[in-house]
Design a protein around this motif. Structure first.
Motif, PDB file in Angstrom:
ATOM      1  N   ARG A 169       0.833  -1.217   0.000  1.00  0.00           N
ATOM      2  CA  ARG A 169       0.000   0.000   0.000  1.00  0.00           C
ATOM      3  C   ARG A 169       0.857   1.252   0.000  1.00  0.00           C
ATOM      4  O   ARG A 169       0.567   2.228  -0.695  1.00  0.00           O
ATOM      5  CB  ARG A 169      -0.917   0.006   1.226  1.00  0.00           C
ATOM      6  CG  ARG A 169      -2.117  -0.911   1.082  1.00  0.00           C
ATOM      7  CD  ARG A 169      -3.117  -0.648   2.161  1.00  0.00           C
ATOM      8  NE  ARG A 169      -3.593   0.722   2.143  1.00  0.00           N
ATOM      9  CZ  ARG A 169      -4.352   1.264   3.085  1.00  0.00           C
ATOM     10  NH1 ARG A 169      -4.704   0.543   4.124  1.00  0.00           N
ATOM     11  NH2 ARG A 169      -4.760   2.501   2.995  1.00  0.00           N
ATOM     12  N   ARG A 170       1.925   1.224   0.760  1.00  0.00           N
ATOM     13  CA  ARG A 170       2.749   2.430   0.858  1.00  0.00           C
ATOM     14  C   ARG A 170       3.503   2.682  -0.448  1.00  0.00           C
ATOM     15  O   ARG A 170       3.741   3.823  -0.832  1.00  0.00           O
ATOM     16  CB  ARG A 170       3.731   2.297   2.019  1.00  0.00           C
ATOM     17  CG  ARG A 170       3.026   2.321   3.365  1.00  0.00           C
ATOM     18  CD  ARG A 170       3.981   1.979   4.480  1.00  0.00           C
ATOM     19  NE  ARG A 170       4.960   3.021   4.703  1.00  0.00           N
ATOM     20  CZ  ARG A 170       4.773   4.085   5.465  1.00  0.00           C
ATOM     21  NH1 ARG A 170       3.624   4.251   6.086  1.00  0.00           N
ATOM     22  NH2 ARG A 170       5.719   4.971   5.623  1.00  0.00           N
ATOM     23  N   ARG A 171       3.862   1.591  -1.131  1.00  0.00           N
ATOM     24  CA  ARG A 171       4.612   1.787  -2.368  1.00  0.00           C
ATOM     25  C   ARG A 171       3.707   2.218  -3.516  1.00  0.00           C
ATOM     26  O   ARG A 171       4.190   2.731  -4.522  1.00  0.00           O
ATOM     27  CB  ARG A 171       5.351   0.490  -2.726  1.00  0.00           C
ATOM     28  CG  ARG A 171       6.602   0.358  -1.877  1.00  0.00           C
ATOM     29  CD  ARG A 171       7.336  -0.908  -2.112  1.00  0.00           C
ATOM     30  NE  ARG A 171       8.417  -1.007  -1.114  1.00  0.00           N
ATOM     31  CZ  ARG A 171       8.991  -2.124  -0.763  1.00  0.00           C
ATOM     32  NH1 ARG A 171       8.610  -3.252  -1.302  1.00  0.00           N
ATOM     33  NH2 ARG A 171       9.949  -2.135   0.142  1.00  0.00           N
ATOM     34  N   ARG A 172       2.417   1.951  -3.378  1.00  0.00           N
ATOM     35  CA  ARG A 172       1.494   2.322  -4.453  1.00  0.00           C
ATOM     36  C   ARG A 172       1.193   3.815  -4.468  1.00  0.00           C
ATOM     37  O   ARG A 172       0.667   4.334  -5.428  1.00  0.00           O
ATOM     38  CB  ARG A 172       0.175   1.556  -4.284  1.00  0.00           C
ATOM     39  CG  ARG A 172       0.257   0.139  -4.822  1.00  0.00           C
ATOM     40  CD  ARG A 172      -1.097  -0.501  -4.809  1.00  0.00           C
ATOM     41  NE  ARG A 172      -2.000   0.108  -5.752  1.00  0.00           N
ATOM     42  CZ  ARG A 172      -3.277   0.404  -5.500  1.00  0.00           C
ATOM     43  NH1 ARG A 172      -3.775   0.170  -4.301  1.00  0.00           N
ATOM     44  NH2 ARG A 172      -4.063   0.924  -6.414  1.00  0.00           N
ATOM     45  N   ARG A 173       1.468   4.491  -3.351  1.00  0.00           N
ATOM     46  CA  ARG A 173       1.057   5.899  -3.262  1.00  0.00           C
ATOM     47  C   ARG A 173       1.823   6.777  -4.236  1.00  0.00           C
ATOM     48  O   ARG A 173       2.987   6.530  -4.500  1.00  0.00           O
ATOM     49  CB  ARG A 173       1.297   6.400  -1.825  1.00  0.00           C
ATOM     50  CG  ARG A 173       0.322   5.794  -0.845  1.00  0.00           C
ATOM     51  CD  ARG A 173       0.766   6.105   0.554  1.00  0.00           C
ATOM     52  NE  ARG A 173      -0.144   5.545   1.536  1.00  0.00           N
ATOM     53  CZ  ARG A 173       0.111   5.513   2.846  1.00  0.00           C
ATOM     54  NH1 ARG A 173       1.221   5.993   3.311  1.00  0.00           N
ATOM     55  NH2 ARG A 173      -0.766   5.007   3.664  1.00  0.00           N
TER      56      ARG A 173
END
Lengths: 254, 687
Positions: free
Chosen positions: B683-687
């Motif tokens: 999730r954090r890398r998708r931001r």
């Protein structure tokens, strides 16, 4: 009141520091007043980053004295918490944290909390145009975005002294212009700024004074001359090549 | 304040990185597997445990071994503690070395955060992660709290111990990270340091030494050296101090751990939290130790391989804590087997306890056996054993193969004196005789001798009768009748001995014993050459307990068997041969007819060879003989030890619950942690 009339916010007296077994900075005397923008020039290895690290409180001097707002900074390194904002070279970040998490972490380390912290974060995000990136991981930012994040962290707590180590190194021309405006605005608000750079045009554009180091020693400290960038270039190359300013060049710069 | 900010920052960095989640998930999967195995093992033996009043319980066999296999051993090599030795360096390696490498250490220093606050904040963050890790592991035994009466005190003590150990490991890890230039160097240094300290501890324990001094001295010396660096002007000293204070704090954390270890070796501030005080010596044992006014030397014949020496050292340490001049020394029994045979040492871990000029042999490591041995040593005085002679019996001081000289010689070092008892010279057993031994007579006893023995029994005397096959015409029928025992004709043969390489079927081996004071805890195989089977005659006078029993393939062979050539034997019911299992050793007891004694004891064994000079060294023969004599002399229970069993020997758990637990702790929880880590990172890398 003129800047020259105010007492120095930062005063370095005969400051010296060894790094890696050699003398990185020696006998450095420098004073910076509130609202003043001082450009720090020098070739690689001249001692600029060591000087800035000592001014920022990240490195203690081996000798000499540093006072910040009249108080011995070596004796009271905690002064850095509220008074100093620092953007180191290449703007180091924690790659696994987001932009906003960086600001929160820096804010807490600087004593901010709650609504004050949230307001400060919103303010610097706006100033540095980072709103759209606030949930982006720092490790995924471009170098320019990291520079802006580093600058946001340095400005977050409203420091009295802003120490910038090559802040424009990865910025595009538009962002450089924005950075210059920001620096001038900070100075106008009474913030003392020390700007280290290799770009002489930047010094002539935003600095009131220029200090040139060579071999760990301060070779020149004076106002940016009326002949602008050309005079500064002559002065800088004289010092960089010969180790000391030529009489004419020095005079031209002064 | 900045300490908390650094702690929050470090915690945030820990929990947004997949590493911490992956480490937690994988280790919990391994520990879940260990938990299920330990639980299965416990459920397999809990019926036996329930019958053992002093036996271990769920906390001893599952909860504590789950936390560490260093002390307890176990089915799977890694408990939480062992995993922590690897996990903690991985967690701590980046705390400071990573900051330095990434350039963020300068940023932190420039916030006015003192170096000590930075180190402390990071240390606390690691401690919080490990506390959560420990809590998740503790959920495993706690999930079964409703099915048993957990030993809460022991579990709390073990958890506290592990928590302190984790905190120490974290201190070492953070200290290494503070000194190292790169996280990998920090992790390696931390791992090596912890393993080194572990080796020091293991070495000290193996040598029987409780030693926290080495760690303390080393750390103290380092700190002292750094402080001595400041002999210049004050300003320079202050600058040097500011540069060092963070590193000194890291060192101080390790120093604190070393200091606690050192203090624990110097002061006996012991608090036993276990239910029933199972972790400390009983009041009865303390009373025995108080009677010993001189030094006691214990020699443990335990081989250095495995954990035996650690176990022995930890066990004896409880005694040493009460009696400091009780010393333990280890001797490797494999170095001189001949000397071991001479000493009668036949089992790895055997103890010989020396006090003044007396000694006691112990093959069993338990508070009951050692405290009784110490009581026997403390009591002093000689026990008189009358050996009936004059009828071809085995000689108590004889050196012939069939004699008992070697065994009795060892008994004499335990405060026993053997005296001959010839009924042609005396008409009755002398007063003061503690035990009479009738050892395999070969000639018929005179009626007067038999009557003297009967009178002795009637008077409450204790008797050991070693009989042999074919001794049914020696005029001892009245004695057998008085003991409610019948010696069966023929010789016991057992084909199962061939599996042990015994070519002679008359060699009877026994490896399992009933729960009787003589044989309790005896796990050694005993060998009986040419034994006679015994039968119990219905008689309410004695309580008769069979203590030696042949295998189901045995029988009483009536046909002669050649000692030199080959013979063909087979079970023949038509001849009246009896099929096994058959008893050939009885322990008898009854209320003593003598008003001066409470219990009268006697023993009938269908073989006397097992204690002879030829066979004494075989398996557990000597140990069984010592136990027999201790019991007959009333020396087995000199100290009435209280039963202090675990409260959680029984666990009520349905198959459905077991399956659910296995699913949750072996699969679901680890998978959840891994998933959470992966999801956070994704999730954090998708931001």
């Amino acid at each position: 009141m003129l800047i020259a009339d105010t007492p120095p916010l930062l005063q370095l007296t005969q400051v010296g520091r060894r790094r890696g077994g050699r003398l990185a900075v020696s006998g450095l005397d420098l004073a910076v007043r509130r609202g003043e923008v001082v450009g720090l020039l020098g070739i690689n290895g001249a001692g600029k980053s060591t000087t800035l690290s000592m001014i920022a409180g990240a490195l203690a001097p081996d000798s000499g004295r540093i006072t910040l707002d009249g108080t011995d900074f070596v004796e009271h390194p905690e002064l850095a918490r509220h008074l100093v904002g620092w953007l180191p070279e290449r703007a180091p970040v924690w790659p696994e944290l987001t932009v906003l998490e960086h600001l929160h972490a820096h804010g807490r380390l600087r004593g901010l909390a709650g609504a004050g912290l949230r307001e400060a974060c919103a303010r610097v995000l706006g100033q540095l145009e980072l709103q759209a990136l606030d949930r982006r991981l720092a490790g995924a930012l471009s170098q320019g975005q990291r520079q802006r994040l580093g600058l946001a962290c340095a400005l977050l707590h409203g420091p009295a002294l802003l120490v910038l180590d090559e802040p424009a190194s990865a910025l595009d021309p538009v962002q450089v212009a924005g950075l210059r405006s920001l620096i001038r605005a900070q100075a106008a608000a009474g913030v003392a700024v020390i700007l280290s750079t290799h770009v002489l045009a930047e010094v002539t554009a935003v600095c009131d004074r220029v200090a040139i180091m060579h071999g760990g020693v301060l070779r020149h400290d004076g106002p940016v001359g009326s002949d602008g960038q050309a005079g500064l270039e002559r002065l800088f190359f004289d010092i960089a090549v010969r180790g000391q300013p030529a009489a004419s060049a020095s005079g031209a710069a002064a | 304040m900045n300490t908390l900010a650094v702690m929050r920052l470090e915690l945030r960095r820990l929990f947004v990185r997949p590493l911490a989640w992956v480490l937690a998930g994988l280790t919990l999967a391994e520990l879940g597997w260990r938990f299920v195995l330990l639980l299965g093992n416990f459920l397999g033996v809990q019926i036996k445990l329930a019958a053992l009043p002093g036996g271990p319980g769920f906390t001893d066999m599952v909860a504590v071994p789950l936390l560490s296999s260093l002390l307890t051993g176990g089915l799977v090599p890694f408990g939480l503690t062992e995993l922590a030795i690897v996990v903690v360096p991985l967690l701590t390696m980046s705390t400071l070395a990573g900051e330095r490498g990434g350039g963020t250490l300068r940023l932190l220093l420039a916030t006015g955060t003192p170096a000590w606050a930075m180190v402390l904040g990071k240390y606390l963050a690691i401690c919080i992660w490990m506390a959560l890790w420990l809590v998740l592991v503790l959920l495993m035994p706690l999930s079964l709290a409703h099915g048993t009466h957990l030993d809460w005190g022991k579990l709390a003590a073990a958890s506290l111990g592990v928590a302190l150990l984790l905190a120490t490991l974290a201190a070492i890890g953070v200290a290494c990270s503070a000194y190292a230039s790169h996280p990998a160097v920090a992790a390696t240094a931390s791992l090596l340091l912890v393993l080194g300290l572990l080796m020091v501890n293991l070495g000290a324990q193996t040598a029987g030494v409780a030693n926290g001094l080495i760690d303390w001295l080393a750390l103290g010396t380092h700190l002292e050296t750094m402080l001595r660096g400041g002999h210049r002007a004050e300003a320079r000293l202050m600058r040097a101090w500011r540069r060092l204070d963070g590193w000194l704090l890291a060192l101080a954390l390790v120093l604190c751990a070393g200091a606690v270890g050192y203090l624990s070796t110097r002061h006996n501030l012991v608090s036993d939290w276990t239910t029933g005080g199972r972790a400390s010596l009983s009041v009865e044992t303390r009373a025995v130790l108080a009677k010993l006014d001189g030094p006691v030397d214990i020699v443990s014949y335990a081989s250095p391989q495995g954990r035996l020496r650690q176990t022995v050292a930890a066990f004896i340490a409880r005694y040493t804590a009460v009696k400091p001049d009780l010393r333990l020394r280890f001797v490797d029994p494999t170095l001189d087997p001949a000397a071991m045979r001479e000493l009668g040492v036949s089992v790895d871990g055997a103890l010989i306890v020396h006090y003044r000029d007396r000694e006691q042999h112990l093959d069993e490591l338990s508070e009951r056996s050692l405290s009784n041995a110490l009581e026997r040593l403390a009591r002093g005085g000689e026990r008189i054993i009358g050996f009936v002679t004059g009828d071809g019996e085995r000689q108590a001081d004889g050196k012939a193969n069939a004699d008992l000289g070697m065994f009795i010689g060892q008994l004499e070092s335990r405060g026993v004196r053997a005296v001959p008892l010839n009924f042609s010279q005396v008409s009755a057993v002398p007063e003061g005789t503690d035990l009479v031994v009738l050892a395999s007579p070969t000639a018929p006893l005179a009626p007067g001798a038999v009557q003297a023995l009967l009178d002795y029994l009637a008077g409450g005397g204790n008797l050991l009768w070693l009989t042999e096959p074919g001794n049914d015409d020696l005029g001892l029928a009245p004695l057998a009748a008085a003991l409610s025992v019948q010696v069966l004709p023929g010789v016991l043969v057992d084909g199962s001995g061939s599996a042990l390489g015994l070519g002679d079927p008359r060699m009877i081996t026994v490896g399992q014993y009933p729960a009787h004071p003589v044989t309790a805890g005896l796990r050694l195989t005993t060998l009986f050459p040419q034994a006679a089977a015994l039968a119990q005659v219905s008689n309410a006078a004695w309580a008769v307990v069979p203590i030696l029993r042949s295998g189901p393939q045995s029988w009483t062979e009536f046909q002669p068997i050649s000692n030199t050539g080959s013979s063909t034997i087979r079970y023949d019911a038509s001849l009246g041969e009896l099929k096994g299992p058959l008893d050939f050793g009885f322990a008898l007891s009854r209320l003593s007819p003598s008003p001066g004694k409470s219990v009268q004891r006697a023993m009938v064994i269908g073989d006397g060879d097992f204690l002879s000079n030829s066979y004494l060294g075989n398996g557990g023969n000597r140990a069984l003989g010592e136990r027999m004599f201790d019991w007959l002399l009333g020396d087995d229970e000199l100290v009435d030890m209280p039963v202090r069993g675990a409260p959680d020997r029984v666990l009520r758990l349905s198959q459905g619950e077991l399956n659910l637990l296995s699913f949750v702790f072996l699969l679901a929880l680890p998978a959840l942690l891994l998933l959470a880590g992966g999801l956070i990172a994704w999730r954090r890398r998708r931001r």
